[in-house]
Enzyme design. Structure first.
Site, PDB file in Angstrom:
ATOM      1  CB  SER A 136     -50.469 -40.240 -19.604  1.00  0.00           C
ATOM      2  OG  SER A 136     -50.514 -39.659 -20.882  1.00  0.00           O
ATOM      3  CG  ASP A 159     -46.734 -32.960 -19.676  1.00  0.00           C
ATOM      4  OD1 ASP A 159     -46.398 -33.213 -20.855  1.00  0.00           O
ATOM      5  OD2 ASP A 159     -47.369 -33.756 -18.965  1.00  0.00           O
ATOM      6  CG  HIS A 197     -46.384 -36.891 -20.243  1.00  0.00           C
ATOM      7  ND1 HIS A 197     -47.533 -36.331 -19.726  1.00  0.00           N
ATOM      8  CD2 HIS A 197     -46.757 -38.122 -20.699  1.00  0.00           C
ATOM      9  CE1 HIS A 197     -48.542 -37.168 -19.879  1.00  0.00           C
ATOM     10  NE2 HIS A 197     -48.101 -38.263 -20.454  1.00  0.00           N
TER      11      HIS A 197
END
Length: 723
Positions: A593, A668, A700
């Protein structure tokens, strides 16, 4: 003699093998190293008791069990699923009414986004043991009225009230429409970035329900193909405001239950704003609402009259960078309130009277309050958690509301969390450190004295002895520029200072985050230790922009995400590379991320330092990410184009020299796969070779089934082949 030597060597070999069992990726993700906890631990409000959701594997049942705080003894089982066929699939979560005589049980949960879900709900009467299903459909966020006679809930973007006596539902709103109007439930970006889903609240007298309405009709849509297993993929479409794009228009409303009428609150003085928090005060006719401007550097706390709808500002806070919204606003009996703020440079607790006048700054010092636990109004004693004993540790304290008579309640060096009894006589301590698995104890709240051990995870400690795991060594790394950064390092257990080791660096680096913290292992920690068993040194450095060291350290990255953080990772790698036992030509970096955004930047901007990098679900250009998060730190792309572009890895692909692995889930909803797709195309057009992996329909988190095992095996193999 010869046979004795053979025997001795054989025994030595056996001891070595037994003493150094190897961690496998399968073990990390099949629960082998999972610490035992207290699931769904809830402290009751009316009696000095708590409840836990327990699982009986042999009976294949779940139960909500009641315990006494003073003795830890089980008082009773409130409900056991084995007695109710309707609960055969188990209980996911539960909530009590105010009298704590009824429970709402959530079952068969269907996840929507990170925090939102629908579920089947059952209403359970503890005294009669009667189980009812008030709704023959799934609902969101059902909430008891304070008098226990009604339940407010959301269904398909509308709000309703269910009357427990008449068993009928009344619609509060009727204009809800998918991807257009939402009543009482947050939109995607509020859920993700303001961390709440339930955007409605009951007044203390059960006569009113306040709610936020989201008009997201003008918000641009994002669509994802969901491949599934059918002949044709489906398309999931939802409203997602990217940086600089239109947000949902929010409005505040109060529903009068008896009159069946809605009052619209006039917020015309605000333009392009957020309502990140809303809750009724102790006065059943006064609603509080927090109004935040789009730049998130100006916050008004409003008190709204429930009858007239008139709103007045009782507290205003400004910040040169941004204001973090919290759940710490707490109203006392006289409607004075507790508030936390970074306004003196560190996060501290403040007490205001009911008109918003500051009465006292309760905590002070060059350290941060990390959790507000509550106030014992009988003794005017406040309980909190902070980093007073070093920013990597967490301790529990009590202090007088006047800021005097502070007492440290926690004892160990590490991370202590607390769940207090309703009368603040006791608390359940949850303690762990990098060397101590999670330990639950009962402690008295006057001096913190341990009364009894609840769960010490000794079985896990015993199991881990066979693996002879290396220690996580904490230290402060000083860069050549003089920046002092928290760090940890894991060396192989058979570490030999005369050898040269490759180094694998891990980081996240996002604003206010922390990876260098003294608590028990997560899954990644076991993976790092597995890598150390295979001859790698693993290191982690929290650079500038990370949290718990004061506002200046955290907010230095404002308007330039990815500049100072990348600089610090490169500078830290240079320091580590100069250690006598490190091979400076073999340093790699990994992140997920925000950490993937960072590791991508590092392999490009630090192409002479890093040999390889792995980026999972990375943001590759902040223009692709959501408005609330991105603009909090960057303002809009229209206002700060250079801040967006100069530190986006997508614009530096020509600098790639090392080995790069790019990973993303195609489903995602948070960091869209668009980020990696455009990064791939940029790399291709720059004629740069790289490796990639797309996980179909994964969000995610990239998990489910064997997904994590396959993912971490792939990353492990990439490290072994390229570092």
């Amino acid at each position: 003699m010869y046979s004795k030597r053979i025997l001795a060597l054989f025994l030595l070999l056996c001891f070595t093998v037994v003493g150094q069992q190897k961690i496998t990726i399968d073990q990390i993700y099949n629960g082998t190293f999972r610490a035992k906890g207290m699931d769904e631990l809830q402290s009751l409000k009316n009696t000095n008791q708590y409840t836990v959701l327990n699982v009986n594997m042999q009976a294949r049942s779940m139960s909500v069990d009641l315990y006494d705080f003073a003795t830890l003894k089980k008082v009773s089982t409130l409900i056991d699923t084995k007695s109710y066929p309707e609960l055969a699939n188990g209980i996911d979560s539960y909530t009590f009414d105010a009298s704590e005589k009824m429970i709402l049980l959530a079952c068969n949960t269907n996840q929507i986004f990170r925090r939102s879900f629908t579920a089947d709900y059952y209403l359970y009467d503890i005294a009669t043991k009667e189980l009812k299903k008030p709704f023959d459909f799934q609902v969101q966020e059902p909430t008891f009225s304070p008098d226990g006679n009604k339940i407010a809930y959301a269904k398909e973007n509308n709000l309703f009230i269910y009357d427990l006596n008449s068993k009928k539902s009344t619609a509060i709103t009727t204009d809800g429409e998918k991807n257009s109007i939402i009543n009482g439930i947050t939109d995607w970006v509020y859920e993700e970035e303001f961390s709440f889903v339930k955007a409605f609240d009951w007044s203390a007298d059960s006569k009113k329900v306040s709610y936020i309405r989201f008009d997201e009709s003008q918000v641009p849509e994002f669509s994802m193909s969901m491949f599934g297993k059918d002949l044709y993929p489906t398309v999931q479409t939802f409203k997602y405001p990217k940086a600089g794009e239109k947000n949902a228009i929010v409005s505040l409303h109060i529903y009068d239950v008896n009159a069946n009428a809605v009052k619209n609150i006039d917020l015309a003085q605000y333009n392009d704003f957020y309502i990140p928090r809303m809750k009724w005060t102790k006065d059943s006719n006064i609603l509080s609402a927090q109004i935040l401007n789009r730049h998130q550097d100006n916050l008004d706390l409003l008190f709204v009259d429930g009858t007239s709808g008139a709103a007045k500002v009782v507290l205003n806070e400004k910040d040169k960078a941004y204001i973090d919204v919290t759940d710490n606003l707490t109203f006392l009996k006289d409607n004075s309130f507790i508030w936390t703020s970074e306004k003196d440079g560190f996060n501290h607790i403040y007490l205001y009277n009911k008109t918003g006048k500051l009465k006292n700054q309760v905590t002070k010092g060059k350290w941060e309050v990390t959790e507000y636990y509550g106030l014992d109004e009988k003794t005017n004693t406040l309980f909190y958690q902070s980093v007073e004993n070093g920013s990597i540790n967490r301790d529990v304290y009590r202090i007088g509301l006047d800021g005097k008579n502070k007492v440290r309640l926690s004892q160990g060096v590490g991370t202590t969390k607390a769940t207090f009894s309703p009368n603040f006589q006791y608390y359940i301590s949850n303690f762990s450190s990098a060397s101590q698995p999670t330990k639950y104890t009962l402690n008295e709240a006057k001096a913190g004295k341990e009364v009894q051990v609840i769960q010490d995870n000794e079985a896990l400690s015993g199991k881990l002895k066979g693996y002879n795991l290396p220690e996580k060594e904490f230290f402060v790394l000083k860069t050549e520029k003089g920046n002092e950064l928290n760090a940890w390092i894991i060396k192989p257990k058979d570490f030999d200072a005369s050898k040269k080791y490759p180094v694998f660096m891990y980081q996240y680096s996002g604003p206010g985050s922390q990876q260098v913290n003294n608590d028990w292992n997560g899954a990644d920690d076991y993976w790092f230790m597995m890598l150390s068993q295979q001859g790698y040194i693993v290191a982690c450095v929290d650079g500038r922009g990370t949290g718990f060291k004061g506002a200046d350290f955290k907010k230095v990255t404002q308007k330039e995400l990815g500049k100072y953080e990348v600089e610090d990772q490169i500078d830290a790698a240079k320091v580590i590379g100069n250690y006598s036992f490190v091979d400076k030509t073999r340093i790699g970096i990994f992140g997920w991320s925000y950490g993937g955004f960072m590791s991508s930047n590092c392999i490009l901007k630090g192409n002479d330092i890093f040999k390889m990098a792995i980026a999972v679900a990375p943001v590759t250009n902040w223009r692709f990410y959501d408005s609330v998060y991105t603009e909090r730190y960057m303002q809009t792309p229209q206002e700060n184009a250079s801040g967006y572009d100069e530190n986006s890895p997508i614009n530096h692909v020509s600098k790639l020299k090392g080995k790069f692995l790019l990973i993303h889930g195609s489903g995602d909803d948070n960091v869209h796969v668009q980020n990696s797709m455009q990064m791939m195309e940029a790399l291709i057009q720059a004629n740069k070779q790289f490796d990639s992996e797309i996980y179909p329909d994964n969000n995610h988190g990239i998990y489910g089934g064997n997904t994590r095992i396959q993912l971490y095996t792939k990353m492990t193999n990439f490290i072994k082949e390229n570092l």
